[in-house]
Design a protein around this motif. Structure first.
Motif, short mmCIF file in Angstrom:
data_model
loop_
_atom_site.label_atom_id
_atom_site.label_comp_id
_atom_site.label_asym_id
_atom_site.label_seq_id
_atom_site.Cartn_x
_atom_site.Cartn_y
_atom_site.Cartn_z
N THR A 143 13.96 -3.93 -9.67
CA THR A 143 14.31 -2.58 -9.20
C THR A 143 15.72 -2.21 -9.64
OG1 THR A 143 15.01 -3.48 -7.06
CG2 THR A 143 12.75 -2.65 -7.22
N ALA A 144 16.54 -3.20 -9.98
CA ALA A 144 17.88 -2.92 -10.47
C ALA A 144 17.83 -2.19 -11.81
CB ALA A 144 18.68 -4.22 -10.62
N ASP A 145 16.77 -2.43 -12.57
CA ASP A 145 16.59 -1.77 -13.87
C ASP A 145 15.73 -0.51 -13.75
OD1 ASP A 145 17.98 -3.91 -15.05
OD2 ASP A 145 16.14 -5.08 -15.19
N GLY A 146 15.36 -0.18 -12.52
CA GLY A 146 14.52 0.99 -12.30
C GLY A 146 13.05 0.73 -12.51
N ASP A 147 12.69 -0.54 -12.69
CA ASP A 147 11.28 -0.89 -12.90
C ASP A 147 10.50 -0.87 -11.58
OD1 ASP A 147 11.76 -1.30 -15.59
OD2 ASP A 147 12.13 -3.45 -15.34
N GLU A 148 9.22 -0.57 -11.69
CA GLU A 148 8.33 -0.65 -10.54
C GLU A 148 7.89 -2.10 -10.37
OE1 GLU A 148 3.89 0.88 -9.11
OE2 GLU A 148 4.76 1.61 -10.97
N ILE A 149 8.08 -2.65 -9.19
CA ILE A 149 7.69 -4.03 -8.94
C ILE A 149 6.21 -4.06 -8.57
CG2 ILE A 149 8.05 -6.06 -7.49
CD1 ILE A 149 10.31 -5.43 -9.42
N LYS A 150 5.44 -4.79 -9.36
CA LYS A 150 4.01 -4.91 -9.12
C LYS A 150 3.67 -6.32 -8.67
CE LYS A 150 2.95 -1.59 -12.82
NZ LYS A 150 2.28 -1.42 -14.13
N VAL A 151 2.82 -6.41 -7.66
CA VAL A 151 2.32 -7.69 -7.19
C VAL A 151 0.80 -7.66 -7.33
CG1 VAL A 151 2.09 -9.24 -5.22
CG2 VAL A 151 4.24 -7.99 -5.58
N PHE A 152 0.27 -8.51 -8.17
CA PHE A 152 -1.19 -8.56 -8.37
C PHE A 152 -1.77 -9.55 -7.36
CE2 PHE A 152 0.41 -6.97 -12.38
CZ PHE A 152 -0.47 -5.94 -12.66
N ALA A 153 -2.75 -9.09 -6.59
CA ALA A 153 -3.30 -9.91 -5.52
C ALA A 153 -4.82 -9.99 -5.61
CB ALA A 153 -2.89 -9.34 -4.16
N THR A 154 -5.34 -11.20 -5.65
CA THR A 154 -6.79 -11.40 -5.61
C THR A 154 -7.25 -11.30 -4.16
OG1 THR A 154 -6.50 -13.80 -5.37
CG2 THR A 154 -6.75 -12.94 -7.60
N LYS A 155 -8.55 -11.12 -3.95
CA LYS A 155 -9.08 -10.94 -2.60
C LYS A 155 -8.85 -12.15 -1.72
CE LYS A 155 -12.68 -7.57 -3.70
NZ LYS A 155 -14.13 -7.26 -3.69
N ASP A 156 -8.81 -13.34 -2.33
CA ASP A 156 -8.65 -14.55 -1.54
C ASP A 156 -7.18 -15.00 -1.44
OD1 ASP A 156 -8.43 -15.19 -4.20
OD2 ASP A 156 -9.64 -17.02 -4.08
N TYR B 133 22.21 -0.50 4.93
CA TYR B 133 20.79 -0.17 4.78
C TYR B 133 20.46 -0.04 3.31
CZ TYR B 133 16.35 2.32 5.04
OH TYR B 133 15.03 2.67 4.89
N LYS B 134 19.51 -0.88 2.85
CA LYS B 134 19.04 -0.85 1.46
C LYS B 134 17.51 -0.76 1.49
CE LYS B 134 23.32 -1.97 0.36
NZ LYS B 134 24.27 -1.00 -0.21
N ARG B 135 16.95 0.06 0.61
CA ARG B 135 15.50 0.25 0.60
C ARG B 135 14.95 0.13 -0.81
NH1 ARG B 135 15.08 5.14 2.99
NH2 ARG B 135 15.31 6.21 1.01
N LYS B 136 13.90 -0.68 -0.97
CA LYS B 136 13.22 -0.84 -2.25
C LYS B 136 11.71 -0.88 -1.99
CE LYS B 136 17.15 -1.19 -4.35
NZ LYS B 136 17.65 -0.11 -5.23
N ASN B 137 10.93 -0.69 -3.04
CA ASN B 137 9.46 -0.68 -2.90
C ASN B 137 8.81 -1.68 -3.86
OD1 ASN B 137 9.49 1.50 -1.01
ND2 ASN B 137 9.67 2.94 -2.70
N TYR B 138 7.64 -2.15 -3.46
CA TYR B 138 6.79 -2.90 -4.38
C TYR B 138 5.37 -2.39 -4.18
CZ TYR B 138 5.21 -5.82 -0.43
OH TYR B 138 4.69 -6.27 0.76
N THR B 139 4.54 -2.55 -5.19
CA THR B 139 3.16 -2.08 -5.12
C THR B 139 2.19 -3.23 -5.34
OG1 THR B 139 3.80 0.10 -5.96
CG2 THR B 139 1.47 -0.47 -6.12
N VAL B 140 1.23 -3.36 -4.42
CA VAL B 140 0.21 -4.41 -4.55
C VAL B 140 -1.00 -3.81 -5.30
CG1 VAL B 140 -1.40 -5.91 -3.32
CG2 VAL B 140 0.94 -5.62 -2.48
N ILE B 141 -1.42 -4.52 -6.34
CA ILE B 141 -2.54 -4.07 -7.18
C ILE B 141 -3.63 -5.14 -7.14
CG2 ILE B 141 -3.25 -3.43 -9.52
CD1 ILE B 141 -0.32 -2.58 -9.99
N PRO B 142 -4.87 -4.77 -6.85
CA PRO B 142 -5.95 -5.76 -6.83
C PRO B 142 -6.13 -6.42 -8.20
CG PRO B 142 -6.67 -3.69 -5.85
CD PRO B 142 -5.36 -3.43 -6.51
N ALA B 143 -6.32 -7.74 -8.18
CA ALA B 143 -6.49 -8.46 -9.44
C ALA B 143 -7.92 -8.94 -9.58
CB ALA B 143 -5.54 -9.66 -9.49
#
Length: 200
Positions: free
Chosen positions: A106-119, A190-200
């Motif tokens: 996020t320091a570079d302005g990138d979107e943080i993605k977390v790929f998560a399987t169902k299990d 107060y610091k705020r950042k986001n991450y996005t979970v994407i189904p894998a």
């Protein structure tokens, strides 16, 4: 809004046991309040639809309906127990706090993605801090729920993602410091950042 909803639930416990409509009423209020992630909102709507479907084919006092209502109310209760609401805060305090993983920082302005399987049960995400005030304890909240407490200055570390923190969609991470190092104190960082979970 939260206090009002809790009061209503206490006053109407007898109604919660006897009718499935509460499973529709409270999700409607919650969704109109705009809390939680899209995935969490959809899950509650689906639970409500299940209760309505069941109530149309069995009697109101059926154990099936009562079980569905209890499950729905428990889900809603867990859903509204927000421990920190940062909606009224702008970024403030010394230093920087960012999230980092293989998808970027996020320091570079990138979107943080977390790929998560169902299990997937547990994952971790990295944070990187620079010149934050290490004389105060930092509370890390995810979607308003306390995830961990750390003494953070300049350096890096990780925190766990599990349960609702791995639900599909965008999640909010807030790093908060209080003047007395207790959650009832005045917010000084107060610091705020986001991450996005994407189904894998």
């Amino acid at each position: 809004m939260l206090r009002l909803m809790k009061t209503c639930m206490k006053r109407n416990r007898h109604l919660i046991r006897s009718t499935s409509m509460v499973a529709v009423l409270f999700p409607t209020v919650l969704l109109s309040a705009g809390c939680g992630t899209k995935a969490q909102e959809e899950a509650i709507v689906q639970k409500s639809e299940s209760v309505l479907s069941a109530s149309s084919v069995v009697s109101e006092n059926s154990p099936v309906v009562e079980d569905l209502v209890s499950t729905s109310v428990l889900t809603i209760s867990n859903y509204v127990e927000i421990e920190f609401d940062g909606a009224g805060y702008d970024e403030m305090g010394a230093g920087t706090f960012d999230l980092k993983n293989a998808s970027g920082s996020t320091a570079d302005g990138d979107e943080i993605k977390v790929f998560a399987t169902k299990d997937l049960i547990l994952d971790q995400i990295n944070y990187v801090s620079d010149e934050m005030d290490g004389s105060h304890l930092t509370y890390i909240y995810v979607d308003g729920m306390l995830n961990t407490k750390r003494q953070i200055g300049t350096g890096s570390g990780t925190f766990d993602l599990k349960d609702s923190f791995l639900a599909e969609g965008e999640h909010k991470v807030e790093a908060v410091q209080y003047d007395n190092d207790q959650a009832d104190g005045k917010v000084i960082t107060y610091k705020r950042k986001n991450y996005t979970v994407i189904p894998a």
